[in-house]
Design a protein around this motif. Structure first.
Motif, PDB file in Angstrom:
ATOM      1  N   PHE A  38     122.201  58.288  -4.727  1.00 53.04           N
ATOM      2  CA  PHE A  38     123.340  57.896  -5.547  1.00 53.04           C
ATOM      3  C   PHE A  38     123.584  56.387  -5.600  1.00 53.04           C
ATOM      4  CE2 PHE A  38     126.184  58.181  -1.809  1.00 53.04           C
ATOM      5  CZ  PHE A  38     127.054  57.142  -2.070  1.00 53.04           C
ATOM      6  N   PRO A  39     123.359  55.633  -4.490  1.00 48.68           N
ATOM      7  CA  PRO A  39     123.524  54.193  -4.665  1.00 48.68           C
ATOM      8  C   PRO A  39     122.511  53.620  -5.660  1.00 48.68           C
ATOM      9  CG  PRO A  39     123.560  54.749  -2.348  1.00 48.68           C
ATOM     10  CD  PRO A  39     123.088  55.963  -3.082  1.00 48.68           C
ATOM     11  N   ALA A  40     121.285  54.180  -5.658  1.00 50.40           N
ATOM     12  CA  ALA A  40     120.276  53.690  -6.591  1.00 50.40           C
ATOM     13  C   ALA A  40     120.729  53.929  -8.036  1.00 50.40           C
ATOM     14  CB  ALA A  40     118.934  54.371  -6.330  1.00 50.40           C
ATOM     15  N   ALA A  73     123.671  51.631  -8.777  1.00 52.09           N
ATOM     16  CA  ALA A  73     123.204  50.256  -8.933  1.00 52.09           C
ATOM     17  C   ALA A  73     122.543  50.081 -10.297  1.00 52.09           C
ATOM     18  CB  ALA A  73     122.230  49.902  -7.815  1.00 52.09           C
TER      19      ALA A  73
END
Lengths: 296, 374
Positions: B94-96, B99
């Motif tokens: 999810f951070p990818a 981002a």
């Protein structure tokens, strides 16, 4: 470009700050990941927001150290609540994480909007913690980050044997007479330090990846904890510096997201191409075996 | 309809929609998957914006749902490689995605109004001004239509597939044996959750969606052991949080979505402390009561054992009780008092003797103990 890294003031601060974050969160993240607490960092990063706001409301100061202490205290409180909920109820860790994360953050948003609408108006420094603004790092910030990070790494180095035991067999550690609970709290506190360093650089949301990513990537290359910690620090630093370089050289590219995207590339590369555990070699081996079996 | 009413109603509808399927997320230990989904839909929203050349409800919706499905599949694919634990896979995916979303926004839509704060905590405050037009006819606030639809979808999903969801949640093996695929139920739940998240995202933002899905359902689980009751309670607690959150927000002039999330936390805290069965206070009192009951029983058996012995009197002294049974003097006194109150023993000075009732009770306790030992 590389010369500018040493001469350009802003670039140097951004690169140094991001590298520091990468090293500290990479090394500490290994222990979080091995203890299956990969998402603890995500929850604690969100939980820090109300701490930052309360610190500002109480002191009226935006000095990094004051806000970071607020963040650390809130992170601590969140950890305590998390452990209590997991111990005292039948809710899973995963539910407890989501509960702590979302309610703390919600309260932080209430405080943040309250501060900005109540006229004190100079909350401008506070919301940079949401997304992080590496580009605004100044030498003072980097110094604070360096001191905090060095302290965390020193403690990690001094207690690496204890933490290793805790990561692989906490019950065995307790039976040997190690204060397993105290060590666990200490390790979590060190992770809070890494998060506090990361908030200014990559922000609340992306912090989870800074702890998990380098560790998962490093894990693919080695079976030894010491090597894994070193590699994770290197991967973290590499994504930090490359993120900083790319975002400064191109217009309209935010540093935090680019750091995370570089990190994702490293993670995927390791996952597919690491020597022993790489998925690509796995697939090739399986294909060869099938061909051999068919030709028999 | 006044704008305050629109905001309030939107909040209540979102809270109910999320709480309905939230119960299953808690029971299936998938709470953090919602966190992942709610962040990861950002690139999907952006792609929808890009394809529709501007803000468009349907394109945004389609993009976001696709991104959500992609997130769930990516997390599962990473888990299935066996190279990392489940929560690490979530922490990478999810951070990818998030981002990627913020990267695209700042790179290609630098001049477009896609407010960063709104992504994180929504803008329910604008709900009254965002009107739905179909063929130029004003149908009122768009949020009310969207959220009512989501509520209806969740209610239908949970009620029509109630049995299937229940079996697949508590006993996936049985579900498979009965002939319906637990995996199919899983993906259906994920699809409903994704669509609900996307709808709720515009009102309360990425992180507070998590509060609405998870916290009321977790609170309800502390209050009941029955699934149907849990779902109903979750919806009620969600609605209550929305109303009280709105009131708090108006009083403080703070974010409505933030206040709603905070109120879900307040209700959870109350249930954590005071729930009748599973609350901290109830459990502490139960423990205390059991300690006293067990203490009385121990005392009775002790007296019974020494009834015939010559030094009966010495055996029953408070000081002796505390050393032989390892009780503190105050606990020994308290237990003696309780037993006397229940008419199980008589005390004259330091001397304790069993009443008839006390002897019967002590004998049955001793027999139970012996049969346990055997």
């Amino acid at each position: 470009m590389l010369i500018e890294l040493f001469t350009d003031y802003t670039l140097r601060n951004v690169a140094l700050g991001s590298a520091l974050l990468g090293i500290v969160s990479g090394a500490l993240g290994c222990f979080a990941v091995l203890r299956r607490q990969g998402l603890l960092g995500d929850a604690l990063a969100h939980a820090a927001l109300p701490g930052i706001c309360v610190a500002f409301l109480l002191t009226g100061s935006k000095a990094p150290l004051v806000l970071l202490i607020g963040a650390a205290l809130a992170g601590w409180l969140a950890t305590l609540l998390l452990l209590t909920v997991v111990r005292e109820t039948r809710l899973s860790t995963d539910s407890a994480l989501a509960i702590v994360l979302s309610t703390f953050f919600g309260f932080g948003i209430v405080l943040l909007t309250f501060i900005s609408r109540s006229g004190s108006a100079n909350q401008a420094g506070l919301d940079k913690f949401l997304f992080g603004q590496a580009a605004t790092l100044v030498a003072e910030d980097v110094q604070t980050m360096g001191l905090l990070g060095a302290a965390a790494l020193l403690i990690l180095a001094a207690l690496h044997k204890e933490f290793k035991l805790l990561a692989f067999d906490a019950e065995f550690a307790a039976s040997l007479g190690f204060p397993a609970r105290g060590l666990s709290v200490l390790l979590t506190s060190l992770i809070v330090i890494a998060i506090v360093i990361g908030l200014q650089t990559v922000g609340v949301v992306l912090m989870a990846a800074m702890l998990v990513g380098p560790a998962v990537a490093a894990r693919q290359w080695t079976n030894r904890l010491g090597v894994m910690v070193m590699l994770a620090a290197v991967f973290g630093a590499a994504s930090g510096v490359s993120g900083a370089l790319i975002s400064v050289s191109e217009a309209n590219t935010p540093t935090g997201p680019v750091i995370i995207l570089s990190l994702t590339v490293i993670v995927l590369g390791s996952l597919f191409f690491a020597p022993a555990r790489g998925l690509v070699w796995d697939a090739i081996r399986r294909r060869q075996q099938r061909a051999e079996r068919l030709s028999d | 309809m006044s704008s305050a009413m629109v905001i309030l109603l939107t909040g209540v509808l979102v809270a109910i929609a999320c709480a309905l399927s939230g119960a299953f997320l808690i029971l299936r230990r998938m709470a953090m998957m919602v966190d992942a989904i709610s962040h990861a839909i950002l690139p999907g929203l952006v792609a929808g914006y890009f394809l529709a050349q501007g803000p468009d409800l349907l394109a945004g919706f389609a993009g976001a749902v696709l991104a959500a499905v992609l997130t769930v599949s990516l997390v599962e694919a990473l888990q299935n490689t066996g190279r990392m634990a489940g929560e690490s896979a979530i922490g990478i995916v999810f951070p990818a995605m998030f981002a990627l979303g913020t990267f695209i926004v700042s790179r290609y839509f630098a001049n477009v109004h896609l407010d960063a704060d709104a992504i994180l905590y929504g803008n329910i405050e604008f709900a009254p001004f965002d009107l739905l037009y179909i063929n130029g006819v004003n149908l009122g606030p768009q949020s009310l239509w969207v959220m009512s639809g989501l509520c209806l979808m969740n209610a239908l999903f949970v009620s029509l597939l109630y049995k299937e969801l229940k079996v697949a949640t508590f006993d996936p093996g049985l579900a498979a044996a009965l002939g319906f695929s637990p995996a199919l139920i899983h993906y259906a739940l994920m699809a409903v959750v994704s669509i609900t998240t996307v709808g709720a995202f515009t009102a309360v933002g990425a992180i507070l969606v998590v509060a609405l899905f998870v916290v009321p359902a977790a609170t309800a689980w502390l209050l009941t052991d029955r699934l149907a009751v849990m779902i109903a309670l979750a919806a009620a607690i969600g609605a209550l949080s929305a109303v009280s959150g709105y009131i708090v927000a108006s009083a403080l002039d703070a974010s409505v979505a933030g206040s709603i999330a905070t109120m879900t936390g307040v209700f959870f805290g109350l249930a954590f402390l005071f729930a009748p069965q599973h609350g901290l206070v109830a459990r502490a009192r139960r423990l205390q009561r059991q300690r006293v009951e067990f203490g009385v029983q121990t005392l009775l058996v002790h007296l019974l054992n020494h009834e015939q012995s010559p030094n009966r009197q010495a055996e029953s002294a408070i000081g002796h009780l505390s050393s032989e049974l390892r009780w503190s003097a105050s606990f020994a006194r308290r237990i003696t008092r309780k037993a006397a109150q229940a008419d199980l023993l008589r005390r004259s000075g330091d001397d304790l003797s069993l009443t008839t009732q006390g002897r019967t009770e002590a004998e049955s306790a001793r027999m139970a103990e012996q049969s346990d030992a055997r």
